[in-house]
Design an enzyme around this catalytic site. Structure first.
Site, PDB file in Angstrom:
ATOM      1  N   ASP A 292      41.627  36.532  40.980  1.00 31.13           N
ATOM      2  CA  ASP A 292      42.096  37.876  41.314  1.00 31.13           C
ATOM      3  C   ASP A 292      43.604  37.771  41.522  1.00 31.13           C
ATOM      4  O   ASP A 292      44.250  36.967  40.877  1.00 31.13           O
ATOM      5  CB  ASP A 292      41.355  38.415  42.549  1.00 31.13           C
ATOM      6  CG  ASP A 292      41.230  39.931  42.559  1.00 31.13           C
ATOM      7  OD1 ASP A 292      42.283  40.603  42.461  1.00 31.13           O
ATOM      8  OD2 ASP A 292      40.114  40.461  42.651  1.00 31.13           O
TER       9      ASP A 292
ATOM     10  N   HIS B 152      44.912  38.574  38.432  1.00 33.28           N
ATOM     11  CA  HIS B 152      45.076  39.985  38.089  1.00 33.28           C
ATOM     12  C   HIS B 152      46.532  40.419  38.251  1.00 33.28           C
ATOM     13  O   HIS B 152      47.002  41.312  37.553  1.00 33.28           O
ATOM     14  CB  HIS B 152      44.174  40.849  38.982  1.00 33.28           C
ATOM     15  CG  HIS B 152      42.719  40.669  38.700  1.00 33.28           C
ATOM     16  ND1 HIS B 152      41.734  41.357  39.358  1.00 33.28           N
ATOM     17  CD2 HIS B 152      42.070  39.871  37.816  1.00 33.28           C
ATOM     18  CE1 HIS B 152      40.551  40.999  38.904  1.00 33.28           C
ATOM     19  NE2 HIS B 152      40.731  40.088  37.976  1.00 33.28           N
TER      20      HIS B 152
END
Length: 437
Positions: A284, A318
């Protein structure tokens, strides 16, 4: 069509807001003041070697939880020092660091954490910006001062799809290992509902049956904190999550965590933070600055302030340097410089994500001298409509203002800049991209 209030002048975007300080002034005056204000913890020059207080076990699967926590207690009571974990792999349950203790992992030492959820009691924490009681994070502290996690050793959360990661709804199957038969599809929407309805935190008891994974390192309401040189692997959830902390230094840390919600370092409602010389390879966001989600964050009204990120390397994630999405308390003063990012699996370089449930003001973002090989989507992405269908009170439109990027190069990405705002409000103000390629 969205209103894109835009004036182009060498990639200069201005929505009528005038910054209180110029970027040159901020780097010259504010940056060194913040750096100087970040106090480091200090420790008594005494080592507490864990096997001076107990024997090694030959029993397979033996947990050293009790021994390690006992030595930390002794060290703290006697005035502090280093609790030393020697070379070798030591299976353990959750560890709690206390005042004036430096938990030091020698080179070659590994703390390997059990995935048996019955070993993890319920403690106070936050989960995605929402206050609750949940499984104790693997390394935890609350209300402590002068604490550290240091050394050339490794903290291994042992998470994979057969245990902690399987509790995530993102992995497509339910984990049915020891102590749980649930995924976060049970706990997460319930916690969001409790947050929206203002349910007292003491009644937000998660743990067994709710599927909410713990953080690898979670320090709550702590002051003068150092995390240095350690390798952090396979976290069940976020890797480093300082919450309501002041004076935090994360230096020389190596983070690899491909799991769901596998953020690298997420300072939340913290003041005076330095993150430097670190490596991130995450499932992430690499670094995600936060300050609470929706009602909890708005009522706590505790922003994150004064964050320096420098000389870091980001691989997968991300986003490289991110603000949000749980940012209801607001944020000010980010100084990021001299970082290198490069991966087709790194989606964005600088990312700001929020929505009209969050509220708050995000301001004074200063980024310079960042070298990017490639990223997937955009070098700069500002999104005010992130998770636009979230079930919450959407009457708190946030503001993003005074964002400055200078001397950033990227060889390959789908977009340079992506800004997603509102149809009827122009809440992105004073965004400047200068001398970038």
């Amino acid at each position: 069509m969205k209103k894109i209030c835009m004036m182009l002048a060498g990639l200069f975007l201005n929505w009528g807001s005038v910054a209180a300080i110029t970027p040159d002034e901020a780097w010259r005056d504010v940056y060194p003041q913040i750096e100087k204000s970040i106090s480091q913890p200090e420790f008594r020059a005494k080592d507490y070697k864990i096997f001076d207080y107990g024997k090694k076990s030959k029993t397979k699967g033996f947990l050293y939880t009790e021994l390690i926590n006992k030595v930390i207690d002794v060290c703290s009571r006697e005035g502090g020092g280093r609790v030393v974990v020697p070379k070798g792999t030591w299976l353990t349950g959750p560890i709690t660091i206390k005042d004036n203790v430096n938990l030091h992992l020698e080179e070659g030492a590994t703390l390997l954490f059990t995935t048996d959820t019955t070993q993890y009691p319920v403690v106070r924490t936050r989960w995605e910006g929402m206050d609750c009681y949940n499984y104790q994070p693997l390394i935890y502290a609350i209300g402590a001062k002068n604490i550290a996690l240091t050394g050339k050793g490794t903290v291994d959360g042992a998470a994979d799809n057969s245990n902690w990661w399987g509790m995530s709804s993102k992995r497509g199957h339910d984990y049915t290992g020891p102590g749980t038969v649930a995924t976060q599809k049970i706990g997460r929407p319930l916690l969001q509902e409790w947050n929206e309805n203002g349910v007292p935190v003491e009644k937000r008891q998660m743990g067994p049956g709710y599927g909410m994974r713990p953080q690898l390192v979670n320090f709550v309401e702590c002051k003068n904190v150092l995390i240095e040189d350690v390798t952090l692997l396979r976290s069940p959830f976020w890797v480093i999550h300082p919450l309501f902390c002041e004076n935090l230094t994360v230096r020389g840390v190596h983070i690899q965590n491909e799991g769901p919600n596998g953020d690298g370092c997420d300072p939340e409602s913290c003041k005076n933070v330095l993150i430097e010389d670190c490596f991130f390879d995450t499932g992430d966001d690499c670094i995600a600055i936060k300050s609470g989600r929706n009602r909890d964050g708005i009522e706590a009204a505790t922003p994150t302030e004064n964050v320096i990120v420098r000389n870091c390397r980001m691989k997968n994630g991300h986003g490289g340097i991110v603000v949000g999405s749980e940012i209801s308390g607001g944020f000010s003063n980010l100084f990021a410089e001299n970082c290198v990012m490069d991966s087709p699996d790194l989606d964005r370089v600088v990312r700001i994500k929020t929505n009209s449930c969050r509220g708050g003001v995000i301001e004074n973002i200063f980024c310079r001298n960042i070298e990017v090989g490639q990223c997937n989507e955009a070098v700069l992405k500002i999104n005010l409509i992130y998770e636009r269908k979230e079930a919450c009170d959407h009457s708190f439109p946030p503001v993003v203002q005074d964002v400055y990027l200078e001397n950033i190069s990227c060889k390959e990405s789908k977009y340079g800049i992506v800004i997603e705002g509102y149809e009827d409000l122009c809440n992105n103000r004073n965004i400047e991209v200068k001398n970038c390629k």
